[in-house]
Design an enzyme around this catalytic site. Structure first.
Site, PDB file in Angstrom:
ATOM      1  N   GLU A 199      88.071  78.242  76.608  1.00  0.00           N
ATOM      2  CA  GLU A 199      88.498  79.363  77.740  1.00  0.00           C
ATOM      3  C   GLU A 199      87.454  80.580  77.870  1.00  0.00           C
ATOM      4  O   GLU A 199      88.231  81.726  77.643  1.00  0.00           O
ATOM      5  CB  GLU A 199      89.803  79.641  77.614  1.00  0.00           C
ATOM      6  CG  GLU A 199      90.678  78.674  77.999  1.00  0.00           C
ATOM      7  CD  GLU A 199      92.087  78.607  78.274  1.00  0.00           C
ATOM      8  OE1 GLU A 199      92.683  79.553  78.062  1.00  0.00           O
ATOM      9  OE2 GLU A 199      92.740  77.656  78.803  1.00  0.00           O
ATOM     10  N   GLU A 388      92.838  70.180  78.161  1.00  0.00           N
ATOM     11  CA  GLU A 388      94.215  70.825  78.156  1.00  0.00           C
ATOM     12  C   GLU A 388      94.787  70.549  79.482  1.00  0.00           C
ATOM     13  O   GLU A 388      94.241  70.723  80.649  1.00  0.00           O
ATOM     14  CB  GLU A 388      94.242  72.385  77.845  1.00  0.00           C
ATOM     15  CG  GLU A 388      93.643  72.773  76.601  1.00  0.00           C
ATOM     16  CD  GLU A 388      93.837  74.346  76.336  1.00  0.00           C
ATOM     17  OE1 GLU A 388      94.607  74.917  77.094  1.00  0.00           O
ATOM     18  OE2 GLU A 388      92.906  74.811  75.497  1.00  0.00           O
TER      19      GLU A 388
HETATM   20  C1  BGP Z   1      95.470  77.775  77.009  1.00  0.00           C
HETATM   21  C2  BGP Z   1      95.136  77.774  75.641  1.00  0.00           C
HETATM   22  C3  BGP Z   1      95.724  77.286  74.683  1.00  0.00           C
HETATM   23  C4  BGP Z   1      97.225  77.211  74.955  1.00  0.00           C
HETATM   24  C5  BGP Z   1      97.536  76.588  76.615  1.00  0.00           C
HETATM   25  C6  BGP Z   1      98.931  76.890  76.944  1.00  0.00           C
HETATM   26  O1  BGP Z   1      95.322  79.034  77.640  1.00  0.00           O
HETATM   27  O2  BGP Z   1      93.513  77.471  75.708  1.00  0.00           O
HETATM   28  O3  BGP Z   1      95.512  77.889  73.369  1.00  0.00           O
HETATM   29  O4  BGP Z   1      98.295  77.603  74.424  1.00  0.00           O
HETATM   30  O5  BGP Z   1      96.828  77.857  77.389  1.00  0.00           O
HETATM   31  O6  BGP Z   1      99.253  78.239  76.883  1.00  0.00           O
HETATM   32  P1  BGP Z   1     100.657  78.923  76.313  1.00  0.00           P
HETATM   33  O7  BGP Z   1     100.666  78.442  75.115  1.00  0.00           O
HETATM   34  O8  BGP Z   1     100.758  80.190  76.600  1.00  0.00           O
HETATM   35  O9  BGP Z   1     101.820  77.971  77.152  1.00  0.00           O
END
Ligand code: BGP
Length: 491
Positions: A199, A388
């Site tokens: 990201e 993701e």
């Molecule tokens: C993305 C990241 C992850 C992750 C995910 C979910 O932005 O790359 O590391 O954690 O989001 O977000 P969160 O954990 O805040 O729910």
């Protein structure tokens, strides 16, 4: 028809949210190790506790820059979720077995920079750290699972953040390049799929620097420049070390819609989307800054400090494939006043009245994924990977260990159907899918454990209580069926 043969099906994690063992085996401290837990639903942010130049101690909201001279520390009386996380460090063999059982043929994970270089900029790597990942990659290969390794996932050595303000400094770029040299050389032949910087379009605390990295525009743009150079260096070096290597970029790539057909809303969406995501993709795919960005920097009086060869490096280090995270969509309104804001990591938009949201206010939008895949494919024409995707939810583990997460199965089914349509009907070259947090891990945004994405439940709570035992949720069996049928059996 359907997903191509050899399609990569797996799961994704990040070391700082999953691994734990925060000072075991010679590991040094990272920024994530100094971040407290928060509470997303009640808007309580994660925090840094800092030693101040005058000898006092102060606490700061992690989303804001901490003052110059303040140093983030690990306070012995405070609980930090990354320190144990869900203990991949102590459970990795069993977890890889679970991945194999689920039918995965790819494992997206990241390397903790400070497990290899405890301060980030040490001259020599920590052999114990290198060996740790080597054993994991070998175990994956033995089970027919391809490692997909993120070189930098929200990961900044605390030393580099405190002393150099992270990516704002060229010193951090040089340290990262050294890190890349070492790991790309060491894992040659063992890892062929790499992601450079997770990201890259999110510039906050863990991804950038602690002090004036974000509030000061000059610093923010300089930090971005260094991140782009680091990302390009990783691609170039990976290709030099092993021409078989394939390196992807990684962008937080939610979809945004104009709130209405009013041209003002359409323009608002366009400028927001190019600022937030397309800029980053354009640079990493094409190798240069787009014209609007060059002009914007000029107007703002921002001059990037460059060294000879920088522009060439950017052009030489363009990526092999485009990977992204997709959770939700948002609407962009030229006049957002009076409209409800929508949730989401770093989301700036307003609520779309046509969509439902999860408990954290993130909109659920499977068609948005098909729209997204088409927009990216039409723009770049290089292979795509969704690295993701998933739904954060509060799960209930029954006394017998089962978790009935039908809401998650619904989310996954609808999103995989959207992917399938993009592949079958739109001809998008999609090569892999690694849903986020396939096993429960700490939330990046809030530091919570209760916000769970996994198909495997881990007994751990927000305060560090739990025996770390793993149990299969209903969604585990659903995903197993999907993976083993190469995405054919979706009911
Ligand atoms: C993305 C990241 C992850 C992750 C995910 C979910 O932005 O790359 O590391 O954690 O989001 O977000 P969160 O954990 O805040 O729910």
């Amino acid at each position: 028809m359907g997903f191509p043969k050899g399609f990569l099906w797996g799961g994704a994690t990040a070391a700082n949210q999953y691994e734990g063992g925060y000072i075991s085996g010679g590991k040094g401290l990272a920024v994530a190790d100094a971040l407290t837990g928060g509470d997303g639903r009640n808007n309580i942010p994660r925090k840094f506790i800092c030693d101040m130049p005058d000898g006092s101690r102060a606490t700061f909201d992690a989303m804001e820059d901490v003052p110059e001279g303040a140093k983030a520390i690990v306070d012995p009386d405070t609980y930090y979720p990354s320190h144990i996380a869900t203990d991949f460090y102590g459970h990795w063999q069993g977890d890889i077995d679970l991945m194999a059982e689920m039918g995965c043929n790819v494992n997206r994970m990241s390397i903790n920079w400070t497990r290899i270089f405890p301060n980030g900029d040490d001259a020599e790597p920590n052999e114990e750290g290198l060996k740790f990942y080597e054993d994991i990659f070998r175990a994956c290969k033995d089970k027919g699972i391809e490692p997909l390794v993120t070189l930098n996932h929200f990961d900044m050595p605390l030393h580099l953040a405190n002393e150099y303000d992270g990516w704002v400094s060229r010193h951090t770029l040089e340290a990262f390049e050294h890190f890349c040299d070492v790991v790309l050389t060491r894992y040659k032949g063992l890892v062929t799929y790499w992601l450079n910087i997770n990201e890259i379009n999110i510039d906050v605390y863990m991804t950038s620097g602690l002090h004036e990295a974000n509030t000061n525009k000059q610093n923010r743009e300089q930090a971005r420049w260094h991140r782009f150079l680091g990302a390009a260096y990783a691609v170039k070096k990976a290709h030099e070390i092993d021409p078989a290597n394939k390196v992807g970029l990684m962008i937080a790539h939610g979809v945004s819609y104009p709130y209405s057909c009013n041209p003002e809303d359409v323009w608002c969406e366009l400028t927001n989307a190019r600022d937030y995501k397309w800029f980053f993709g354009d640079v990493e795919v094409r190798g240069y800054y787009p014209s609007w960005k060059v002009l914007e920097l000029k107007r703002a009086g921002i001059e990037l400090a460059k060294e000879p060869g920088d522009d060439e490096l950017l052009r030489e280090g363009t990526v092999d494939f485009y990977s992204f995270s997709y959770y939700n969509s948002e609407a962009q309104a030229a006049s957002p006043e009076g409209k409800e804001k929508v949730g989401g990591n770093m989301s700036s938009g307003v609520k779309n009245p046509y969509l439902e949201t999860n408990a954290w206010g993130w909109a659920i939008d499977p068609l948005g994924l098909r729209i997204n895949l088409n927009q990216i494919w039409d723009r770049y024409q290089i292979p795509l990977m969704i690295v993701e995707n998933g739904i954060g939810a509060i799960d209930v583990r029954e006394p017998d260990g089962s978790v009935h997460d039908s809401y998650r199965i619904d989310y996954m089914r609808d999103h995989i159907k959207a992917m399938k349509a993009a592949v079958e009907e739109d001809g998008v070259d999609l090569i892999g899918y690694t849903p986020w947090g396939w096993i429960d891990i700490v939330s990046a945004g809030t530091g919570e454990m209760r916000k769970r994405y996994g198909f495997v439940y881990v007994d751990m709570d927000d305060d560090g209580n739990g025996d770390m035992s793993r149990s299969r949720k209903d969604s585990f069996y659903y995903m197993q069926k999907v993976y083993k049928s190469n995405g054919e059996d979706l009911d």
